[in-house]
Design a protein around this motif. Structure first.
Motif, PDB file in Angstrom:
ATOM      1  N   PRO A  54     -15.840 -42.920  76.407  1.00 40.71           N
ATOM      2  CA  PRO A  54     -16.475 -43.868  77.335  1.00 40.71           C
ATOM      3  C   PRO A  54     -16.370 -45.326  76.858  1.00 40.71           C
ATOM      4  O   PRO A  54     -16.171 -46.238  77.664  1.00 40.71           O
ATOM      5  CB  PRO A  54     -17.938 -43.420  77.383  1.00 40.71           C
ATOM      6  CG  PRO A  54     -17.909 -41.994  76.953  1.00 40.71           C
ATOM      7  CD  PRO A  54     -16.776 -41.884  75.978  1.00 40.71           C
ATOM      8  N   PHE A  55     -16.475 -45.537  75.560  1.00 45.18           N
ATOM      9  CA  PHE A  55     -16.347 -46.883  75.006  1.00 45.18           C
ATOM     10  C   PHE A  55     -14.949 -47.443  75.265  1.00 45.18           C
ATOM     11  O   PHE A  55     -14.782 -48.571  75.733  1.00 45.18           O
ATOM     12  CB  PHE A  55     -16.656 -46.864  73.510  1.00 45.18           C
ATOM     13  CG  PHE A  55     -16.348 -48.159  72.815  1.00 45.18           C
ATOM     14  CD1 PHE A  55     -17.172 -49.258  72.982  1.00 45.18           C
ATOM     15  CD2 PHE A  55     -15.231 -48.267  72.007  1.00 45.18           C
ATOM     16  CE1 PHE A  55     -16.878 -50.467  72.347  1.00 45.18           C
ATOM     17  CE2 PHE A  55     -14.939 -49.459  71.374  1.00 45.18           C
ATOM     18  CZ  PHE A  55     -15.759 -50.559  71.545  1.00 45.18           C
ATOM     19  N   GLU A  57     -12.768 -46.437  77.521  1.00 40.12           N
ATOM     20  CA  GLU A  57     -12.575 -46.625  78.957  1.00 40.12           C
ATOM     21  C   GLU A  57     -13.250 -47.909  79.422  1.00 40.12           C
ATOM     22  O   GLU A  57     -12.722 -48.618  80.277  1.00 40.12           O
ATOM     23  CB  GLU A  57     -13.104 -45.423  79.729  1.00 40.12           C
ATOM     24  CG  GLU A  57     -12.223 -44.205  79.574  1.00 40.12           C
ATOM     25  CD  GLU A  57     -12.797 -42.956  80.235  1.00 40.12           C
ATOM     26  OE1 GLU A  57     -13.984 -42.952  80.630  1.00 40.12           O
ATOM     27  OE2 GLU A  57     -12.041 -41.974  80.354  1.00 40.12           O
ATOM     28  N   GLY A  58     -14.402 -48.227  78.856  1.00 37.24           N
ATOM     29  CA  GLY A  58     -15.079 -49.480  79.175  1.00 37.24           C
ATOM     30  C   GLY A  58     -14.257 -50.692  78.768  1.00 37.24           C
ATOM     31  O   GLY A  58     -14.169 -51.674  79.516  1.00 37.24           O
ATOM     32  N   LEU A  59     -13.643 -50.617  77.591  1.00 37.61           N
ATOM     33  CA  LEU A  59     -12.776 -51.709  77.149  1.00 37.61           C
ATOM     34  C   LEU A  59     -11.609 -51.899  78.117  1.00 37.61           C
ATOM     35  O   LEU A  59     -11.262 -53.029  78.473  1.00 37.61           O
ATOM     36  CB  LEU A  59     -12.225 -51.426  75.749  1.00 37.61           C
ATOM     37  CG  LEU A  59     -13.182 -51.579  74.572  1.00 37.61           C
ATOM     38  CD1 LEU A  59     -12.484 -51.157  73.282  1.00 37.61           C
ATOM     39  CD2 LEU A  59     -13.682 -53.000  74.467  1.00 37.61           C
ATOM     40  N   PHE A  61     -11.465 -50.998  81.309  1.00 42.02           N
ATOM     41  CA  PHE A  61     -11.973 -51.491  82.588  1.00 42.02           C
ATOM     42  C   PHE A  61     -12.245 -52.993  82.506  1.00 42.02           C
ATOM     43  O   PHE A  61     -11.858 -53.756  83.396  1.00 42.02           O
ATOM     44  CB  PHE A  61     -13.239 -50.737  82.991  1.00 42.02           C
ATOM     45  CG  PHE A  61     -13.774 -51.168  84.317  1.00 42.02           C
ATOM     46  CD1 PHE A  61     -13.205 -50.715  85.496  1.00 42.02           C
ATOM     47  CD2 PHE A  61     -14.847 -52.047  84.390  1.00 42.02           C
ATOM     48  CE1 PHE A  61     -13.694 -51.125  86.728  1.00 42.02           C
ATOM     49  CE2 PHE A  61     -15.344 -52.460  85.616  1.00 42.02           C
ATOM     50  CZ  PHE A  61     -14.767 -52.006  86.782  1.00 42.02           C
ATOM     51  N   ASN A  62     -12.891 -53.431  81.428  1.00 42.08           N
ATOM     52  CA  ASN A  62     -13.172 -54.863  81.258  1.00 42.08           C
ATOM     53  C   ASN A  62     -11.884 -55.679  81.170  1.00 42.08           C
ATOM     54  O   ASN A  62     -11.800 -56.775  81.716  1.00 42.08           O
ATOM     55  CB  ASN A  62     -14.039 -55.096  80.025  1.00 42.08           C
ATOM     56  CG  ASN A  62     -15.448 -54.580  80.204  1.00 42.08           C
ATOM     57  OD1 ASN A  62     -15.928 -54.436  81.324  1.00 42.08           O
ATOM     58  ND2 ASN A  62     -16.120 -54.284  79.103  1.00 42.08           N
ATOM     59  N   GLU A  65     -10.544 -56.017  84.647  1.00 41.58           N
ATOM     60  CA  GLU A  65     -11.334 -56.995  85.405  1.00 41.58           C
ATOM     61  C   GLU A  65     -10.912 -58.425  85.036  1.00 41.58           C
ATOM     62  O   GLU A  65     -10.790 -59.282  85.911  1.00 41.58           O
ATOM     63  CB  GLU A  65     -12.827 -56.798  85.152  1.00 41.58           C
ATOM     64  CG  GLU A  65     -13.393 -55.545  85.801  1.00 41.58           C
ATOM     65  CD  GLU A  65     -13.365 -55.612  87.315  1.00 41.58           C
ATOM     66  OE1 GLU A  65     -13.743 -56.646  87.889  1.00 41.58           O
ATOM     67  OE2 GLU A  65     -12.949 -54.607  87.931  1.00 41.58           O
TER      68      GLU A  65
END
Length: 81
Positions: A54-55, A57-59, A61-62, A65
């Motif tokens: 999850p960490f 994937e967050g990186l 996604f950011n 963006e």
């Protein structure tokens, strides 16, 4: 790389990774984006690799963006030129 269609990379330091971003036109002002990423988890982190997902994937996604904001700004400036 393929102009206006594909960007690819590989890491030079940090967590070994590589990937590609592909752009598929939908209309004159939009596109679908496909991201492919592969990374190697260091052996010492293997026991917690699933918890890191999850960490990471967050990186990603950011990062996407930030790329969207960059691309929109760049496109907007190209229309003004």
């Amino acid at each position: 790389p393929t102009k206006n269609q594909k960007i690819h990379w590989r890491s030079l330091e940090g967590l070994p990774n590589r990937g590609a971003v592909r752009f598929f036109p939908k209309s004159s002002s939009s596109c679908r984006v496909q991201l492919t990423v592969a990374y190697e988890v260091p052996e010492i982190l293997t026991p917690v690799a699933s918890a890191l997902k999850p960490f990471l994937e967050g990186l990603l996604f950011n990062g996407l963006e930030r790329f969207v904001a960059f691309a929109k700004e760049r496109y907007s400036k190209s229309l003004q030129s």
